[in-house]
Scaffold this motif. Sequence first.
Motif, PDB file in Angstrom:
ATOM      1  N   VAL A 152      40.188  38.114  36.176  1.00  0.00           N
ATOM      2  CA  VAL A 152      40.708  38.249  37.541  1.00  0.00           C
ATOM      3  C   VAL A 152      40.717  36.913  38.306  1.00  0.00           C
ATOM      4  N   PRO A 153      39.621  36.134  38.314  1.00  0.00           N
ATOM      5  CA  PRO A 153      39.673  34.864  39.061  1.00  0.00           C
ATOM      6  C   PRO A 153      40.738  33.904  38.511  1.00  0.00           C
ATOM      7  N   ALA A 154      40.877  33.823  37.188  1.00  0.00           N
ATOM      8  CA  ALA A 154      41.867  32.906  36.600  1.00  0.00           C
ATOM      9  C   ALA A 154      43.291  33.368  36.926  1.00  0.00           C
ATOM     10  N   LEU A 155      43.537  34.675  36.840  1.00  0.00           N
ATOM     11  CA  LEU A 155      44.873  35.192  37.150  1.00  0.00           C
ATOM     12  C   LEU A 155      45.195  34.982  38.625  1.00  0.00           C
ATOM     13  N   ALA A 156      44.218  35.214  39.488  1.00  0.00           N
ATOM     14  CA  ALA A 156      44.447  35.037  40.928  1.00  0.00           C
ATOM     15  C   ALA A 156      44.737  33.566  41.227  1.00  0.00           C
ATOM     16  N   ALA A 157      44.043  32.661  40.515  1.00  0.00           N
ATOM     17  CA  ALA A 157      44.266  31.232  40.750  1.00  0.00           C
ATOM     18  C   ALA A 157      45.673  30.838  40.315  1.00  0.00           C
ATOM     19  N   SER A 158      46.128  31.334  39.163  1.00  0.00           N
ATOM     20  CA  SER A 158      47.466  30.933  38.720  1.00  0.00           C
ATOM     21  C   SER A 158      48.535  31.596  39.583  1.00  0.00           C
ATOM     22  N   LEU A 181      38.908  40.619  46.819  1.00  0.00           N
ATOM     23  CA  LEU A 181      39.261  39.660  47.870  1.00  0.00           C
ATOM     24  C   LEU A 181      38.452  38.369  47.716  1.00  0.00           C
ATOM     25  N   GLU A 182      37.243  38.480  47.173  1.00  0.00           N
ATOM     26  CA  GLU A 182      36.418  37.286  46.947  1.00  0.00           C
ATOM     27  C   GLU A 182      37.079  36.344  45.946  1.00  0.00           C
ATOM     28  N   HIS A 183      37.973  36.882  45.126  1.00  0.00           N
ATOM     29  CA  HIS A 183      38.624  36.069  44.096  1.00  0.00           C
ATOM     30  C   HIS A 183      40.051  35.706  44.481  1.00  0.00           C
TER      31      HIS A 183
END
Length: 390
Positions: A152-158, A181-183
């Motif tokens: 999730v964090p990597a997908l949200a970043a991209s 939402l934290e990510h």
Amino acid sequence: MTSGPQHRRETVAIAAGRPARVSGAPFNEPITLASALHADGPTGYARDGLRSWAALEAAVGALDGGHAVSFSSGLAACAAVLAQVQIGGTVVAARTIYMGVRQMLEEAENTGRLVTRWVDLTDTDAVADAMPGADLLWIEAPQNPLMALADVPALAASASTAGVPVAVDATLASPMLLRPLEHGATWSIHSATKYLGGHADLLLGVVVTADPATAEPLDHHRHLHGATPGALETYLALRGIRTLPLRIQRAQENALELAARLAAHPEIERVRYCGLPADPGHQRMRAFMDGPGGVLAIEPTGGAERAEALCHATELFTHATSFGGVESTLERRKRWSEESDEVPPALVRVNVGCEHVEDLWDDLAHALQRSRTAPSGRRSATRGARASGR
Ligand SMILES: *Cc1c(COP(=O)(O)O)cnc(C)c1O
């Protein structure tokens, strides 16, 4: 009474969403059964909002770290988020997500409303490649019913790099274990029918946004489309939230123990559960979730027929769909004809509840034994399945 940011989540679940402390007044927001209200107040008609919704939304918002808007069901919440994409827009999503959402995306494509680029959400690079020009990335974490876990964090970043807003359906985790939402997610979605309510007695959904300006069009959608929650349901869901931390903790302890025993059982071919160290999602779970939760999927030997027989052979586990309740349940997912083709025919989703773990294990072990020889009691495993499964 409100709950401050200094409180831990276990406390927030109990302290948030309370009415003012007035002598002689109840300390739970009462159920308001009303459609029309006296004129000249903040609300004149129940579709505009009721205080029981506000109490639930305050609690979910505090738990999930944003502004919550509640809906009549989880699917209504999902539909409100999909409605934020303009006509002709492009969604990046996986086929093995909650099947109602997959069906909504397929129908939106058939009617020319949206286009979906189907991806494997666990393949972070493939998702990044699909992002340019998209209007929404739809993530479900963990993914139902294969129990896969996207990064999730990597997908949200991209997605953020590509300027694509992100929706995360975190129903399987609940806000105790994952707060999208934290990510960097724009929308965090929960079917409150599951863990938030926790007792298999209501339908409700919630969307949480970091920015109140993002919550506003959801509120408008709910109002205009009539996707409003019921007063009794919001009351019950808030009552459920009071024990959410305790329920999740017990369900997860039970699930960890059962998953380990099932993984060692000679008649279980595969256990899918990110709480197991050997599971492909284990490292990701440890990186951005607070625990693996209480749902796992198993594939017994003997194929779909054995799996179906297993579901009919338990006495404590209830043969039923859904999850997140205190009662342990199980079902073979492909009994629903519209479930994704990527789901193995023998896959049984197991919702581990809050009973004593040894009673749960005895029941599963006996059912595995009985289903080895006993006929399933159903001639056709898929016959009788309604066209609208959960
Ligand atoms: C159950 C579920 C939904 C739909 O919620 P309802 O309350 O049944 O409408 C959406 N997403 C996930 C992941 C679910 O498990």
